[in-house]
Design a protein around this motif. Structure first.
Motif, PDB file in Angstrom:
ATOM      1  N   ARG A 146      15.646   9.944 -71.389  1.00  0.00           N
ATOM      2  CA  ARG A 146      16.008   8.526 -71.390  1.00  0.00           C
ATOM      3  C   ARG A 146      17.491   8.452 -71.727  1.00  0.00           C
ATOM      4  O   ARG A 146      17.915   8.911 -72.782  1.00  0.00           O
ATOM      5  N   ASP A 147      18.258   7.885 -70.816  1.00  0.00           N
ATOM      6  CA  ASP A 147      19.695   7.742 -71.030  1.00  0.00           C
ATOM      7  C   ASP A 147      20.007   6.310 -71.421  1.00  0.00           C
ATOM      8  O   ASP A 147      19.153   5.436 -71.381  1.00  0.00           O
ATOM      9  N   GLY A 148      21.220   6.075 -71.813  1.00  0.00           N
ATOM     10  CA  GLY A 148      21.645   4.736 -72.191  1.00  0.00           C
ATOM     11  C   GLY A 148      22.245   4.735 -73.571  1.00  0.00           C
ATOM     12  O   GLY A 148      22.823   5.725 -74.029  1.00  0.00           O
ATOM     13  N   LEU A 149      22.090   3.607 -74.260  1.00  0.00           N
ATOM     14  CA  LEU A 149      22.682   3.446 -75.580  1.00  0.00           C
ATOM     15  C   LEU A 149      22.049   4.376 -76.610  1.00  0.00           C
ATOM     16  O   LEU A 149      22.727   4.922 -77.468  1.00  0.00           O
ATOM     17  N   ASN A 150      20.743   4.563 -76.527  1.00  0.00           N
ATOM     18  CA  ASN A 150      20.032   5.458 -77.441  1.00  0.00           C
ATOM     19  C   ASN A 150      19.337   6.539 -76.616  1.00  0.00           C
ATOM     20  O   ASN A 150      18.136   6.461 -76.359  1.00  0.00           O
TER      21      ASN A 150
ATOM     22  N   THR B  80      11.206  19.553 -79.759  1.00  0.00           N
ATOM     23  CA  THR B  80      12.645  19.802 -79.886  1.00  0.00           C
ATOM     24  C   THR B  80      13.216  19.047 -81.066  1.00  0.00           C
ATOM     25  O   THR B  80      12.593  18.163 -81.628  1.00  0.00           O
ATOM     26  N   ARG B  81      14.445  19.374 -81.412  1.00  0.00           N
ATOM     27  CA  ARG B  81      15.115  18.792 -82.569  1.00  0.00           C
ATOM     28  C   ARG B  81      15.409  17.308 -82.374  1.00  0.00           C
ATOM     29  O   ARG B  81      15.509  16.825 -81.261  1.00  0.00           O
ATOM     30  N   VAL B  82      15.579  16.637 -83.470  1.00  0.00           N
ATOM     31  CA  VAL B  82      15.946  15.228 -83.465  1.00  0.00           C
ATOM     32  C   VAL B  82      17.464  15.147 -83.581  1.00  0.00           C
ATOM     33  O   VAL B  82      18.088  15.976 -84.220  1.00  0.00           O
ATOM     34  N   GLY B  83      18.050  14.152 -82.980  1.00  0.00           N
ATOM     35  CA  GLY B  83      19.495  13.986 -83.107  1.00  0.00           C
ATOM     36  C   GLY B  83      20.172  14.072 -81.768  1.00  0.00           C
ATOM     37  O   GLY B  83      19.754  13.434 -80.810  1.00  0.00           O
ATOM     38  N   GLU B  84      21.188  14.904 -81.697  1.00  0.00           N
ATOM     39  CA  GLU B  84      21.975  14.997 -80.475  1.00  0.00           C
ATOM     40  C   GLU B  84      21.115  15.539 -79.329  1.00  0.00           C
ATOM     41  O   GLU B  84      20.372  16.496 -79.497  1.00  0.00           O
ATOM     42  N   PRO B  85      21.187  14.895 -78.162  1.00  0.00           N
ATOM     43  CA  PRO B  85      20.343  15.307 -77.040  1.00  0.00           C
ATOM     44  C   PRO B  85      20.738  16.678 -76.492  1.00  0.00           C
ATOM     45  O   PRO B  85      21.904  17.038 -76.475  1.00  0.00           O
ATOM     46  N   MET B  86      19.724  17.418 -76.045  1.00  0.00           N
ATOM     47  CA  MET B  86      19.949  18.730 -75.438  1.00  0.00           C
ATOM     48  C   MET B  86      20.515  18.548 -74.034  1.00  0.00           C
ATOM     49  O   MET B  86      20.218  17.559 -73.376  1.00  0.00           O
ATOM     50  N   PRO B  87      21.299  19.516 -73.549  1.00  0.00           N
ATOM     51  CA  PRO B  87      21.721  19.465 -72.145  1.00  0.00           C
ATOM     52  C   PRO B  87      20.491  19.501 -71.233  1.00  0.00           C
ATOM     53  O   PRO B  87      19.503  20.186 -71.523  1.00  0.00           O
ATOM     54  N   LEU B  88      20.542  18.757 -70.145  1.00  0.00           N
ATOM     55  CA  LEU B  88      19.396  18.615 -69.257  1.00  0.00           C
ATOM     56  C   LEU B  88      18.928  19.948 -68.685  1.00  0.00           C
ATOM     57  O   LEU B  88      17.722  20.200 -68.597  1.00  0.00           O
TER      58      LEU B  88
END
Length: 183
Positions: A132-136, A154-162
């Protein structure tokens, strides 16, 4: 069972918790800022410069020094919380999938306790990729488990590379012999 067979039958993934460089950088900045605000307030109260830069003793105690003190105390308390979370490595843990034992073990460090969930492999219906992309933004892998909510992996926080997310999802789905959803 030989070592080669056991290595093939077990897949273990480590999950990064709150001990990330970005979290440490934020904690350092908040700590320094909090101490700076507090020393500025104290300098204003004592009419003596306690900081090597500027002249905080020239500030009027009420309201400027008092407000600086409030900000300093709030930032120091926030810094204590951040350093505690980093020290405990909240969110860190592992995902262990053992075909020999027929179980998936999801382990995470909580704030006050260790969270340990065991799922029979036969109850896992699919590996789900959520993007899910966007503001959050959200990019995560989850297990679709029969009779339960989706179990995040997976971890919480910064999104993983696709690309990394898709590769990890495909590897896990292939290992478990279940479909990959959401790609």
């Amino acid at each position: 069972m030989t070592d080669a067979t056991s290595a093939i039958d077990v897949l273990e993934q480590s999950v990064l918790g709150s001990r990330r460089p970005s979290n440490v950088a934020v904690a350092v900045v908040v700590s320094l800022g909090g101490v700076g605000f507090f020393l500025t307030s104290l300098s204003s109260f004592l009419h003596r410069d306690l900081l090597p830069v500027g002249h905080p003793s020239d500030l009027v105690w009420v309201p400027q020094g008092l407000v600086m003190g409030f900000y300093g105390v709030a930032a120091v308390l926030l810094a204590i919380y951040l350093w505690s979370v980093i020290g405990m490595d909240v969110g860190g843990g592992s995902n262990r999938f053992d075909r020999g034992a027929g179980t998936a073990t999801i382990t995470r460090q909580g704030f006050r306790q260790l969270i340990d969930v065991q799922i029979p492999l036969r109850d896992i219906q699919a590996v789900k990729v959520e993007v899910r992309d966007g503001l959050n933004p959200r990019r995560r892998l989850a297990l679709r488990v029969q009779g339960r909510r989706d179990m995040p992996l997976t971890r919480v926080g910064e999104p993983m590379p696709l690309a990394d997310l898709e590769l990890a999802g495909a590897q896990l789905a292939r290992f478990l012999g279940v479909p990959l959803e959401g790609v």
